[in-house]
Design an enzyme around this catalytic site. Structure first.
Site, PDB file in Angstrom:
ATOM      1  N   ARG A 135      62.097 -19.364-159.484  1.00 51.56           N
ATOM      2  CA  ARG A 135      62.660 -19.709-160.795  1.00 51.56           C
ATOM      3  C   ARG A 135      61.624 -20.428-161.669  1.00 51.56           C
ATOM      4  O   ARG A 135      61.596 -20.248-162.884  1.00 51.56           O
ATOM      5  CB  ARG A 135      63.914 -20.565-160.665  1.00 51.56           C
ATOM      6  CG  ARG A 135      64.714 -20.606-161.962  1.00 51.56           C
ATOM      7  CD  ARG A 135      65.918 -21.508-161.881  1.00 51.56           C
ATOM      8  NE  ARG A 135      67.116 -20.910-161.304  1.00 51.56           N
ATOM      9  CZ  ARG A 135      67.878 -20.011-161.915  1.00 51.56           C
ATOM     10  NH1 ARG A 135      67.549 -19.543-163.095  1.00 51.56           N
ATOM     11  NH2 ARG A 135      68.964 -19.551-161.349  1.00 51.56           N
ATOM     12  N   HIS A 192      61.009 -12.269-143.619  1.00 49.89           N
ATOM     13  CA  HIS A 192      61.113 -13.074-142.400  1.00 49.89           C
ATOM     14  C   HIS A 192      60.902 -14.566-142.579  1.00 49.89           C
ATOM     15  O   HIS A 192      61.125 -15.312-141.618  1.00 49.89           O
ATOM     16  CB  HIS A 192      60.168 -12.517-141.330  1.00 49.89           C
ATOM     17  CG  HIS A 192      60.753 -11.307-140.654  1.00 49.89           C
ATOM     18  ND1 HIS A 192      60.594 -10.034-141.158  1.00 49.89           N
ATOM     19  CD2 HIS A 192      61.533 -11.199-139.574  1.00 49.89           C
ATOM     20  CE1 HIS A 192      61.251  -9.193-140.387  1.00 49.89           C
ATOM     21  NE2 HIS A 192      61.828  -9.879-139.408  1.00 49.89           N
ATOM     22  N   ARG A 241      72.250  -8.704-142.565  1.00 52.61           N
ATOM     23  CA  ARG A 241      72.754  -7.585-141.766  1.00 52.61           C
ATOM     24  C   ARG A 241      74.205  -7.235-142.095  1.00 52.61           C
ATOM     25  O   ARG A 241      75.111  -7.407-141.285  1.00 52.61           O
ATOM     26  CB  ARG A 241      72.645  -7.936-140.286  1.00 52.61           C
ATOM     27  CG  ARG A 241      71.409  -7.341-139.674  1.00 52.61           C
ATOM     28  CD  ARG A 241      71.702  -6.615-138.404  1.00 52.61           C
ATOM     29  NE  ARG A 241      71.968  -7.522-137.319  1.00 52.61           N
ATOM     30  CZ  ARG A 241      71.826  -7.209-136.046  1.00 52.61           C
ATOM     31  NH1 ARG A 241      71.439  -6.012-135.702  1.00 52.61           N
ATOM     32  NH2 ARG A 241      72.096  -8.057-135.122  1.00 52.61           N
ATOM     33  N   ARG A 272      64.537  -7.215-127.838  1.00 56.84           N
ATOM     34  CA  ARG A 272      65.604  -6.225-127.840  1.00 56.84           C
ATOM     35  C   ARG A 272      65.330  -5.353-126.618  1.00 56.84           C
ATOM     36  O   ARG A 272      64.187  -5.017-126.338  1.00 56.84           O
ATOM     37  CB  ARG A 272      65.592  -5.442-129.147  1.00 56.84           C
ATOM     38  CG  ARG A 272      65.814  -6.394-130.344  1.00 56.84           C
ATOM     39  CD  ARG A 272      66.464  -5.746-131.540  1.00 56.84           C
ATOM     40  NE  ARG A 272      67.274  -6.707-132.282  1.00 56.84           N
ATOM     41  CZ  ARG A 272      66.840  -7.426-133.328  1.00 56.84           C
ATOM     42  NH1 ARG A 272      65.604  -7.301-133.762  1.00 56.84           N
ATOM     43  NH2 ARG A 272      67.648  -8.266-133.939  1.00 56.84           N
ATOM     44  N   ALA A 297      72.173 -19.278-159.167  1.00 55.47           N
ATOM     45  CA  ALA A 297      71.845 -17.905-159.588  1.00 55.47           C
ATOM     46  C   ALA A 297      72.911 -17.384-160.555  1.00 55.47           C
ATOM     47  O   ALA A 297      74.020 -17.926-160.630  1.00 55.47           O
ATOM     48  CB  ALA A 297      71.771 -16.994-158.364  1.00 55.47           C
ATOM     49  N   ASP A 318      77.603 -14.100-139.080  1.00 52.81           N
ATOM     50  CA  ASP A 318      78.566 -12.991-139.107  1.00 52.81           C
ATOM     51  C   ASP A 318      79.432 -12.894-137.850  1.00 52.81           C
ATOM     52  O   ASP A 318      80.033 -11.854-137.597  1.00 52.81           O
ATOM     53  CB  ASP A 318      77.817 -11.665-139.352  1.00 52.81           C
ATOM     54  CG  ASP A 318      76.764 -11.387-138.295  1.00 52.81           C
ATOM     55  OD1 ASP A 318      76.469 -12.296-137.486  1.00 52.81           O
ATOM     56  OD2 ASP A 318      76.223 -10.278-138.273  1.00 52.81           O
ATOM     57  N   THR A 357      72.422 -17.002-134.807  1.00 52.11           N
ATOM     58  CA  THR A 357      72.014 -16.001-135.797  1.00 52.11           C
ATOM     59  C   THR A 357      72.057 -16.629-137.185  1.00 52.11           C
ATOM     60  O   THR A 357      72.962 -17.409-137.478  1.00 52.11           O
ATOM     61  CB  THR A 357      72.933 -14.752-135.766  1.00 52.11           C
ATOM     62  OG1 THR A 357      72.696 -13.981-136.955  1.00 52.11           O
ATOM     63  CG2 THR A 357      74.408 -15.102-135.739  1.00 52.11           C
ATOM     64  N   ASP A 364      72.728 -15.015-139.768  1.00 55.09           N
ATOM     65  CA  ASP A 364      73.629 -14.207-140.608  1.00 55.09           C
ATOM     66  C   ASP A 364      75.040 -14.791-140.750  1.00 55.09           C
ATOM     67  O   ASP A 364      75.773 -14.395-141.650  1.00 55.09           O
ATOM     68  CB  ASP A 364      73.763 -12.781-140.044  1.00 55.09           C
ATOM     69  CG  ASP A 364      72.423 -12.084-139.930  1.00 55.09           C
ATOM     70  OD1 ASP A 364      71.490 -12.492-140.633  1.00 55.09           O
ATOM     71  OD2 ASP A 364      72.314 -11.142-139.122  1.00 55.09           O
ATOM     72  N   GLY A 415      67.755 -11.161-132.590  1.00 60.28           N
ATOM     73  CA  GLY A 415      66.961 -11.848-133.608  1.00 60.28           C
ATOM     74  C   GLY A 415      66.911 -13.347-133.335  1.00 60.28           C
ATOM     75  O   GLY A 415      67.912 -13.924-132.947  1.00 60.28           O
ATOM     76  N   ASP A 463      75.636 -10.757-132.607  1.00 62.95           N
ATOM     77  CA  ASP A 463      76.738  -9.906-132.136  1.00 62.95           C
ATOM     78  C   ASP A 463      76.286  -8.843-131.138  1.00 62.95           C
ATOM     79  O   ASP A 463      77.015  -8.530-130.202  1.00 62.95           O
ATOM     80  CB  ASP A 463      77.536  -9.314-133.302  1.00 62.95           C
ATOM     81  CG  ASP A 463      76.723  -8.348-134.137  1.00 62.95           C
ATOM     82  OD1 ASP A 463      75.484  -8.466-134.145  1.00 62.95           O
ATOM     83  OD2 ASP A 463      77.338  -7.484-134.790  1.00 62.95           O
ATOM     84  N   GLY A 464      75.070  -8.328-131.288  1.00 71.68           N
ATOM     85  CA  GLY A 464      74.562  -7.358-130.310  1.00 71.68           C
ATOM     86  C   GLY A 464      74.443  -7.995-128.933  1.00 71.68           C
ATOM     87  O   GLY A 464      74.911  -7.434-127.927  1.00 71.68           O
ATOM     88  N   GLN A 518      62.866 -16.275-143.886  1.00 68.42           N
ATOM     89  CA  GLN A 518      64.235 -16.788-143.736  1.00 68.42           C
ATOM     90  C   GLN A 518      64.596 -17.116-142.293  1.00 68.42           C
ATOM     91  O   GLN A 518      65.566 -17.803-142.023  1.00 68.42           O
ATOM     92  CB  GLN A 518      65.240 -15.750-144.251  1.00 68.42           C
ATOM     93  CG  GLN A 518      65.110 -15.494-145.729  1.00 68.42           C
ATOM     94  CD  GLN A 518      65.832 -14.216-146.146  1.00 68.42           C
ATOM     95  OE1 GLN A 518      66.986 -14.238-146.511  1.00 68.42           O
ATOM     96  NE2 GLN A 518      65.151 -13.089-146.081  1.00 68.42           N
ATOM     97  N   LYS A 542      69.824 -16.830-171.971  1.00 71.78           N
ATOM     98  CA  LYS A 542      68.921 -17.344-170.951  1.00 71.78           C
ATOM     99  C   LYS A 542      67.591 -16.610-171.006  1.00 71.78           C
ATOM    100  O   LYS A 542      67.524 -15.439-171.362  1.00 71.78           O
ATOM    101  CB  LYS A 542      69.546 -17.157-169.578  1.00 71.78           C
ATOM    102  CG  LYS A 542      70.729 -18.066-169.380  1.00 71.78           C
ATOM    103  CD  LYS A 542      71.187 -18.027-167.941  1.00 71.78           C
ATOM    104  CE  LYS A 542      72.292 -19.049-167.736  1.00 71.78           C
ATOM    105  NZ  LYS A 542      72.786 -19.036-166.371  1.00 71.78           N
TER     106      LYS A 542
END
Ligand code: ADP
Length: 326
Positions: free
Chosen positions: A158, A256, A175, A75, A190, A133, A129, A131, A14, A106-107, A258, A217
Site C-alpha cells: 500500500r 510462500h 486452498r 507428501r 482493503a 479450513d 495449517t 488455511d 504443508g 485435512d490431507g 505466508q 481513492k
C-alpha cells in the site's frame, strides 16, 4: 484399555508456523505423563523409511519460537496405498509405538483416519495449517501468524500504491478457503476480498467494479484467494484488462512468505494447549479425533467431521469490509 507406553509424533503436508510449539508440547506432556516419545521425520514417509528417533525433553528445547517443523514434513504417495500403510504399521510396531499424534492439515488427517481404522491404532490429530479450513475448530495452528504476515506485506504494498486508478490484486493462500483472504482484507483495510466460498454464486469482479472501486481513492487493494474457480489474482487481472481496459492493474502473489516466520503469541499458545490436550485425549482413551478449540475451550472432533471440507465462513464480515472501505 491397554496403557500407552510410547507415542510417535509426526508433522505432515504443508508446514505452518507453530508446528514446532506443538511438537514441543506433545513431547513434554507425554514425558510428564511417563510416556516415551519417538519423533518420526518427514511425515508418513518417515514411518515407511524408518526415520524414527527417540525424543527427550531436550530434543524440543529452543524451538517454540521457530517457524517450520524440526521433524520436517513431506507428501507421501506410498501412504495412499494399503501396501504402503502396512509397511508403516509394521515399522511402527517394530519401533514399539502404541499411538500416533499427527500434526497437519485435512490431507494428513484423512490419511490418519484411514490408517487408524485399518489397523485399529489410536491416533490423535492436531490441526496445523495456515488455511484454517478444518471443521470443528475456530482456528488452526499457523493461521494467526499467516494473517499477520499478510498484513505486514500488504501494508508495504500500500505504501507504494499511489498512482491514480491503480487496482492491485493481491493473491493470498487458502486452498479453496477464504479465511485468510477475508480477515486479511479487514486487517489491511482493503477495498474488497474475492473468496472461493462466494465465487460460485456471484460474479464478484462485476460487483467490485460496479460498487467497490472508488474514484475518490488513489488506489484500490483487493485481496484474492487462490482459486481454480476465479483463477486467483492473475485470473482477475486478465479479466479486468479485457473487460475494463481503463483501469491500470497490478498483481502481487504473496506466495510462500505466508507459510514462514516465527509464530505469533496466539499460535504458540494454541499449539501448546493443543499439544497438551492431544496427550490428555490419549490418556482418556480417545482415538480418531482431532483436537480443536471452540470459544476458547478445547474440544475433540471426530476425524470424519474435521475433514468434511465445508467449514462455514462468516459472510457478514464481507459486508463489514465493504462498509468500512467507502
Ligand atoms: P495437508 O495435510 O497439508 O492437507 P496433503 O493433502 O498433501 O497435506 O496430505 C499430506 C499427506 O497425507 C499426503 O502426502 C499423504 O501421505 C497423506 N494423505 C492425504 N490424503 C490421504 C488419503 N486419502 N489416504 C491416505 N493418505 C493420505
Amino acid at each position: 484399555m491397554t496403557k500407552i507406553k510410547c507415542i510417535g509424533i509426526l508433522t505432515s503436508g504443508g508446514d505452518s508456523p507453530g508446528m514446532n510449539a506443538a511438537i514441543r508440547a506433545v513431547t513434554r506432556a507425554a514425558i510428564y505423563n511417563e510416556i516415551d516419545v519417538k519423533g518420526i521425520y518427514k511425515g508418513y514417509k518417515g514411518l515407511i523409511t524408518k526415520e524414527i528417533v527417540p525424543f527427550k525433553t531436550n530434543n524440543v528445547s529452543n524451538i517454540i519460537q521457530q517457524g517450520g517443523t524440526i521433524l520436517k514434513t513431506a507428501r507421501c504417495m506410498e501412504f495412499m496405498s494399503v501396501e504402503g500403510r502396512k509397511m508403516a504399521y509394521d515399522n511402527m510396531m517394530e519401533a514399539g509405538i502404541d499411538a500416533l499424534v499427527v500434526i497437519g492439515g485435512d490431507g494428513s488427517l484423512t490419511g490418519a483416519r484411514i490408517f487408524a481404522q485399518e489397523f485399529n491404532i489410536p491416533i490423535v490429530g492436531i490441526p496445523g495449517t495456515i488455511d484454517n479450513d478444518l471443521y470443528g475448530t475456530d482456528t488452526t495452528i499457523g493461521y494467526d501468524t499467516a494473517l499477520n504476515t499478510i498484513m505486514e506485506a500488504v501494508d508495504k504494498i500500500r505504501d507504494t500504491a499511489t498512482s491514480h486508478e491503480r487496482l492491485f490484486f493481491i493473491e493470498v493462500m487458502g486452498r479453496n478457503a477464504g479465511f485468510l483472504t477475508l480477515n486479511g482484507a479487514i486487517a489491511v483495510g482493503a477495498e474488497d476480498a474475492i473468496i472461493p466460498e462466494i465465487s460460485i454464486e456471484v460474479d464478484q469482479l462485476e460487483q467490485l467494479i460496479e460498487n467497490g472501486f472508488r474514484k475518490t481513492k488513489n488506489s484500490s487493494i483487493v485481496l484474492v484467494a487462490e482459486s481454480e474457480v476465479t483463477g486467483g489474482a492473475m485470473g482477475m487481472a486478465e479479466r479486468v484488462k479485457k473487460e475494463y481496459p481503463q483501469y491500470d492493474v497490478r498483481v502481487t502473489i504473496l506466495g510462500h512468505i505466508q507459510r514462514g516466520g516465527s509464530p505469533t503469541a496466539s499460535d504458540r499458545i494454541l499449539a501448546s494447549r493443543m499439544g497438551a490436550a492431544a496427550i490428555d485425549a490419549l490418556l482418556e482413551d480417545q482415538r480418531n479425533v482431532m483436537v480443536g478449540i471452540q470459544n476458547d475451550q478445547i474440544v475433540y472432533v471426530p476425524f470424519s467431521k474435521a475433514i468434511r471440507n465445508d467449514k462455514p465462513i462468516n459472510r457478514a464480515l464481507l459486508g463489514t469490509l465493504r462498509m468500512l472501505s467507502i
